[in-house]
Motif scaffolding. Structure first.
Motif, PDB file in Angstrom:
ATOM      1  N   ALA A  19      -8.823 -13.993   1.292  1.00 49.13           N
ATOM      2  CA  ALA A  19      -8.196 -12.843   1.939  1.00 49.13           C
ATOM      3  C   ALA A  19      -9.006 -12.387   3.144  1.00 49.13           C
ATOM      4  O   ALA A  19     -10.236 -12.392   3.121  1.00 49.13           O
ATOM      5  CB  ALA A  19      -8.043 -11.701   0.932  1.00 49.13           C
ATOM      6  N   LEU A  20      -8.281 -11.980   4.203  1.00 48.37           N
ATOM      7  CA  LEU A  20      -8.914 -11.362   5.365  1.00 48.37           C
ATOM      8  C   LEU A  20      -8.881  -9.842   5.262  1.00 48.37           C
ATOM      9  O   LEU A  20      -9.854  -9.173   5.551  1.00 48.37           O
ATOM     10  CB  LEU A  20      -8.210 -11.809   6.649  1.00 48.37           C
ATOM     11  N   THR A  21      -7.724  -9.310   4.865  1.00 51.33           N
ATOM     12  CA  THR A  21      -7.613  -7.859   4.721  1.00 51.33           C
ATOM     13  C   THR A  21      -6.386  -7.526   3.892  1.00 51.33           C
ATOM     14  O   THR A  21      -5.425  -8.300   3.839  1.00 51.33           O
ATOM     15  CB  THR A  21      -7.523  -7.165   6.096  1.00 51.33           C
ATOM     16  N   ASP A  22      -6.426  -6.373   3.230  1.00 54.81           N
ATOM     17  CA  ASP A  22      -5.296  -5.834   2.470  1.00 54.81           C
ATOM     18  C   ASP A  22      -4.994  -4.468   3.074  1.00 54.81           C
ATOM     19  O   ASP A  22      -5.779  -3.529   2.934  1.00 54.81           O
ATOM     20  CB  ASP A  22      -5.664  -5.712   0.993  1.00 54.81           C
ATOM     21  N   PHE A  23      -3.870  -4.344   3.768  1.00 53.34           N
ATOM     22  CA  PHE A  23      -3.601  -3.139   4.530  1.00 53.34           C
ATOM     23  C   PHE A  23      -3.332  -1.922   3.654  1.00 53.34           C
ATOM     24  O   PHE A  23      -3.573  -0.796   4.069  1.00 53.34           O
ATOM     25  CB  PHE A  23      -2.438  -3.365   5.494  1.00 53.34           C
ATOM     26  N   SER A  24      -2.819  -2.121   2.450  1.00 59.68           N
ATOM     27  CA  SER A  24      -2.590  -0.969   1.576  1.00 59.68           C
ATOM     28  C   SER A  24      -3.831  -0.595   0.778  1.00 59.68           C
ATOM     29  O   SER A  24      -3.900   0.506   0.235  1.00 59.68           O
ATOM     30  CB  SER A  24      -1.426  -1.246   0.618  1.00 59.68           C
ATOM     31  N   GLY A  25      -4.786  -1.518   0.708  1.00 63.00           N
ATOM     32  CA  GLY A  25      -5.982  -1.215  -0.059  1.00 63.00           C
ATOM     33  C   GLY A  25      -5.658  -1.046  -1.531  1.00 63.00           C
ATOM     34  O   GLY A  25      -4.533  -1.285  -1.978  1.00 63.00           O
ATOM     35  N   PRO A  26      -6.605  -0.593  -2.334  1.00 67.85           N
ATOM     36  CA  PRO A  26      -6.349  -0.377  -3.761  1.00 67.85           C
ATOM     37  C   PRO A  26      -5.326   0.749  -3.960  1.00 67.85           C
ATOM     38  O   PRO A  26      -5.534   1.874  -3.510  1.00 67.85           O
ATOM     39  CB  PRO A  26      -7.722   0.012  -4.318  1.00 67.85           C
ATOM     40  N   LEU A  27      -4.220   0.445  -4.613  1.00 65.91           N
ATOM     41  CA  LEU A  27      -3.203   1.447  -4.902  1.00 65.91           C
ATOM     42  C   LEU A  27      -3.453   2.050  -6.277  1.00 65.91           C
ATOM     43  O   LEU A  27      -3.989   1.384  -7.175  1.00 65.91           O
ATOM     44  CB  LEU A  27      -1.815   0.813  -4.848  1.00 65.91           C
ATOM     45  N   PRO A  28      -3.066   3.308  -6.499  1.00 65.18           N
ATOM     46  CA  PRO A  28      -3.374   3.965  -7.770  1.00 65.18           C
ATOM     47  C   PRO A  28      -2.532   3.435  -8.923  1.00 65.18           C
ATOM     48  O   PRO A  28      -1.333   3.200  -8.778  1.00 65.18           O
ATOM     49  CB  PRO A  28      -3.040   5.435  -7.481  1.00 65.18           C
ATOM     50  N   GLY A  29      -3.180   3.213 -10.045  1.00 67.08           N
ATOM     51  CA  GLY A  29      -2.475   2.934 -11.296  1.00 67.08           C
ATOM     52  C   GLY A  29      -1.706   1.640 -11.348  1.00 67.08           C
ATOM     53  O   GLY A  29      -0.701   1.553 -12.067  1.00 67.08           O
ATOM     54  N   ILE A  30      -2.140   0.614 -10.623  1.00 62.83           N
ATOM     55  CA  ILE A  30      -1.414  -0.661 -10.639  1.00 62.83           C
ATOM     56  C   ILE A  30      -1.574  -1.324 -12.002  1.00 62.83           C
ATOM     57  O   ILE A  30      -2.678  -1.463 -12.533  1.00 62.83           O
ATOM     58  CB  ILE A  30      -1.926  -1.589  -9.529  1.00 62.83           C
ATOM     59  N   ARG A  31      -0.441  -1.732 -12.568  1.00 60.47           N
ATOM     60  CA  ARG A  31      -0.445  -2.410 -13.866  1.00 60.47           C
ATOM     61  C   ARG A  31      -0.200  -3.909 -13.663  1.00 60.47           C
ATOM     62  O   ARG A  31       0.626  -4.315 -12.840  1.00 60.47           O
ATOM     63  CB  ARG A  31       0.649  -1.831 -14.776  1.00 60.47           C
TER      64      ARG A  31
END
Length: 635
Positions: A371-383
Motif C-alpha cells: 500500500a502507498l496510502t489509504d485516504f480514509s485512514g482507520p475507520l471507527p468500528g470496522i468489523r
C-alpha cells in the motif's frame, strides 16, 4: 460505523501515472451541504499525499503522454453542475477550462501529440434542456419517441441528447471543441490510434441506436464518417490500440436480446481502417466460462495484457500472458487484488498502481509491493468479514460472508441480498455491512446462483428460473450462518435492493415463517409492467424470464403478495428508471389491501443508485430509517 460516519469516507476513484507523478481523484459525501466534494491528490513515492487541485469536485485525471499536462473534469458551483474539461501544468499552476458545453463533458483521452483531447459529451436537440433561452423544461415541446431505447437510468431521456465524440486542441489560445459524430446513437470509451489519425470508440452495430450489439468504430480525428473497424460477437467495449495495427477490447458473445449474465472477455483483433476489406473479427484471449472481466480498460505490456477479473467476490488484477488464446482463469497471473476489489489501475513503464477497496477501506492506493496510502485512514468500528460456505438443496456449493458485531451474542441477523442478479457481494468495503454490524446486527451476504465471478454457467443458471435455485442458495447460506451461536435464529430479517429487493419479496412470500420482517428496496416486483416501464425492461424481462406472460407472472413477487403476512417495508426513489416507482406502488397497494402491516418509504427525486451515489442527506436518512425499522422488529 454509524450513519453519520458517511462523512469520513474519502473514496479514491481513478488514477493516472507518469514517471514519479501519481495523481488520484478522491471524493467524499458531505451530508451537511448535501453534496459530494472532490479533489485531485498527488501521491509521492514516499511520504503522505498532497492536495493537487482545489475545485469543489474535481475528478478523472489523465496525464498527457509527454508528462507536461494533466486534464481532468471539474464540476462548477457547489460541485453538482455539469462537469467541464480543464487542463493544468503537471508542475502546478492555474487550471483553465477547455470546454463550456451545456450538458458537460466526459472523461478525457489524450492524443499521442499531447495537445489534442478526445472526449464524449451529450448534445441536446435544439429547444431541449435549456438550449432555448427563457423556455423552462416544463414548457418545452412534447417528445416524439419512436424507439425502444430512449432513456437510461442515471441520465434520463437520451434519444434527444445523444452522446457524441468531440476533439479539442487543449493548448490552443482559445480551445474550440469539434463534434465528430452526429446521429441517434451513443458512442463510448474513446481511445486514440497510435498515429493520432483516428479515435476508436464503442458504438451500436450499424450505428443503430436500437441495437444491443456494439462494435469498434474508427472516427477520423480531422472529421469524417465513422468507419467500422472490428465486428464483435455481441459487444465490444473499451478499445485500446496496439503498436503494429491491432486493437484490444473487452467483449461478450450473444445473439438477439440474450445479453444477460454473459462473462466479458479480453479480445484482440487486427485494426482495419478504410480499404475495401470487411471489418475484422476478434479472437477471444480469455476463456468464456471461467474469466469475467470487470469493465475497466485493458492495459497492454511487454509480457501480456493487464485486466481486472471477477473471482469469487474479488476483483483481481490479472495478467493475460502474451500469445494467450482462450486462456482459463487459473492460467492468468495474479498481480494484486486478492481478497479485494480493484476499482482502477494504470501503468508507466514497469510500474503498476491500482486503487483497491477492501472490507476495511473504501479505497487504498497500492502497488504489487504494498500500500502507498489509504485516504480514509482507520475507520471507527470496522468489523471483519468471515467467509462461509454451504450446500444448497440440490447439492450445489454456495459461497458468501458473515459479519458479526462486537460481543458474544446471540445477535439479531440481517440477510442482505445483492442486486443484479449478475453482480456480487465480496471482498470490498460496503458501508451497509459496517453500519448494520455497528448497530449490533449479524450480516449475512450470499452470492447465490445468478451472481457473477463463479463462472458463466453459475450466472446463467437462473435464466428462465428466477426464484428457484437462487432462493435455495440464499437460504442454505443463511442456515450456515445461523449455525454460529453468535447468530439468533429467532430474530432474522431479510433485505435487499433491485434483484435483492425481488428476492426479499419472494422469500417473504414463500418462506415468510423464517423472518420477522422484510425491507425490499428499489425492487423488481412485476415483470409484466417492468417490460413497459423500465429503461431496460423491453429486453431484460424476456431475457431472464422468457417471452410467455404467464411465466413472467409466475416469477413476479407481486403475484405472490397474497402469501405475505410479515411486516414489510417497500422502499423506492421517485425517479428510478431501472426499477420504476410503479413497482413499489403496486406491491405496497397489494400488501395493504391484504391487511399486511406494510409501509412505503418514498425518496423524492433520486434514482436507482440512492444507496451508493444518491444525495448524501438521503443516504443518511435512509440509514436512519433502516435502523429504526430493524430496531422495531428485531429488538
Amino acid at each position: 460505523m454509524r450513519p453519520e460516519d458517511l462523512a469520513l469516507l474519502n473514496v479514491p476513484g481513478s488514477v493516472t501515472l507518469h514517471g514519479d507523478l501519481l495523481l488520484v481523484d478522491v471524493a467524499r459525501p458531505d451530508p451537511e451541504a448535501d453534496a459530494y466534494r472532490g479533489s485531485l491528490w498527488r501521491v509521492p513515492p514516499d511520504g503522505p499525499p498532497v492536495r493537487f487541485t482545489f475545485g469543489e469536485r474535481d475528478s478523472a485525471p489523465r496525464i498527457s503522454p509527454d508528462g507536461a499536462w494533466v486534464a481532468f473534469l471539474r464540476a462548477g458551483g457547489d460541485g453538482d453542475g455539469a462537469p467541464q474539461l480543464h487542463v493544468m501544468p503537471t508542475g502546478g499552476g492555474e487550471a483553465r477550462p477547455v470546454t463550456d458545453l451545456p450538458l458537460g463533458a466526459g472523461v478525457p483521452a489524450w492524443a499521442p501529440d499531447s495537445r489534442r483531447i478526445a472526449f464524449v459529451a451529450r448534445v441536446a436537440e435544439p429547444g431541449r434542456y435549456g438550449t432555448e433561452e427563457g423556455v423552462s423544461a416544463a414548457a418545452e415541446a412534447p417528445r416524439r419517441i419512436t424507439g425502444l431505447r430512449h432513456r437510461t437510468e442515471g441520465v434520463g431521456f437520451t434519444f434527444d441528447r445523444p452522446q457524441s465524440l468531440f476533439v479539442v486542441n487543449a493548448l490552443a489560445d482559445v480551445p474550440r471543441p469539434v463534434r465528430l459524430t452526429e446521429g441517434p446513437y451513443d458512442v463510448e470509451s474513446p481511445a486514440w490510434t497510435r498515429d493520432g489519425e483516428h479515435v476508436l470508440v464503442s458504438a451500436p452495430r450499424d450505428l443503430d441506436g436500437e441495437s444491443l450489439h456494439t462494435d469498434v468504430y474508427a472516427v477520423p480525428s480531422g472529421g469524417g464518417a465513422p468507419i467500422l473497424a472490428v465486428r464483435s460477437d455481441g459487444s465490444a467495449e473499451h478499445p485500446v490500440a496496439l503498436p503494429g495495427g491491432e486493437v484490444l477490447y473487452l467483449g461478450t458473445e450473444f445473439s438477439g436480446i440474450d445479453a444477460v449474465a454473459r462473462n466479458a472477455g479480453l479480445y484482440r483483433a487486427p485494426l482495419r481502417i478504410g480499404g475495401s476489406g470487411e471489418a475484422a473479427a476478434g479472437t477471444r484471449l480469455t476463456e468464456e466460462e471461467s474469466v469475467d472481466c470487470e469493465p475497466l480498460p485493458p492495459v497492454p505490456r511487454q509480457d501480456g495484457v493487464l485486466v481486472a477479473v471477477r473471482v469469487r467476490g474479488a476483483v483481481e488484477l490479472r495478467l493475460v500472458p502474451a500469445g494467450a488464446v482462450g486462456t482459463p482463469l487459473e492460467k492468468l497471473v495474479l498481480v494484486l487484488g486478492e481478497r479485494a476489489r480493484v476499482k482502477a489501475f494504470t501503468t508507466c513503464g514497469e510500474r503498476i498502481v491500482a486503487v483497491l477497496s477492501t472490507p476495511a477501506s473504501p479505497g487504498e492506493v497500492v502497488t504489487p509491493d504494498g500500500a502507498l496510502t489509504d485516504f480514509s485512514g482507520p475507520l471507527p468500528g470496522i468489523r471483519p468479514l468471515r467467509e462461509i460456505t454451504a450446500v444448497s438443496a440440490d447439492g450445489y456449493p454456495v459461497h458468501g460472508w458473515l459479519a458479526l458485531p462486537e460481543g458474544d451474542g446471540p445477535h439479531p441477523v440481517l440477510l442482505n441480498v445483492h442486486g443484479g442478479p449478475f453482480h456480487h457481494h465480496g471482498w470490498a468495503f460496503l458501508d451497509e455491512t459496517q453500519i448494520y454490524a455497528g448497530a449490533g446486527y449479524a450480516v449475512v451476504l450470499p452470492n447465490p446462483r445468478g451472481s457473477c465471478g463463479y463462472g458463466q454457467a453459475h450466472g446463467r443458471s437462473v435464466v428462465g428460473a428466477l426464484g428457484g435455485v437462487d432462493a435455495d442458495d440464499v437460504l442454505a447460506l443463511l442456515d450456515a450462518a445461523l449455525a454460529d451461536p453468535a447468530c439468533d435464529a429467532e430474530r432474522v430479517g431479510v433485505m435487499g435492493g433491485s434483484y435483492g429487493g425481488f428476492m426479499t419479496s419472494w422469500l417473504a412470500a414463500r418462506h415468510g415463517e423464517r423472518f420477522r420482517a422484510a425491507w425490499s428496496e428499489r425492487a423488481v416486483n412485476a415483470w409484466d409492467s417492468f417490460t413497459g416501464s423500465s429503461d431496460i425492461g423491453w429486453y431484460f424481462a424476456e431475457a431472464y424470464c422468457g417471452p410467455d406472460p404467464e411465466a413472467q407472472r409466475a416469477m413476479s413477487p407481486l403475484y405472490q403478495a397474497g402469501r405475505i403476512t410479515l411486516p414489510f417495508a417497500v422502499v423506492h426513489s421517485e425517479d428510478d428508471l431501472r426499477c420504476p416507482v410503479e413497482q413499489a406502488q403496486r406491491m405496497f397497494v397489494a400488501l395493504r389491501r391484504n391487511g399486511v402491516p406494510a409501509e412505503l418509504l418514498l425518496f423524492p427525486a433520486g434514482g436507482h443508485e440512492l444507496t451508493r451515489g444518491g444525495r448524501p442527506r438521503h443516504r443518511l436518512q435512509r440509514f436512519e430509517a433502516v435502523l429504526e425499522w430493524w430496531s422495531r422488529h428485531l429488538s
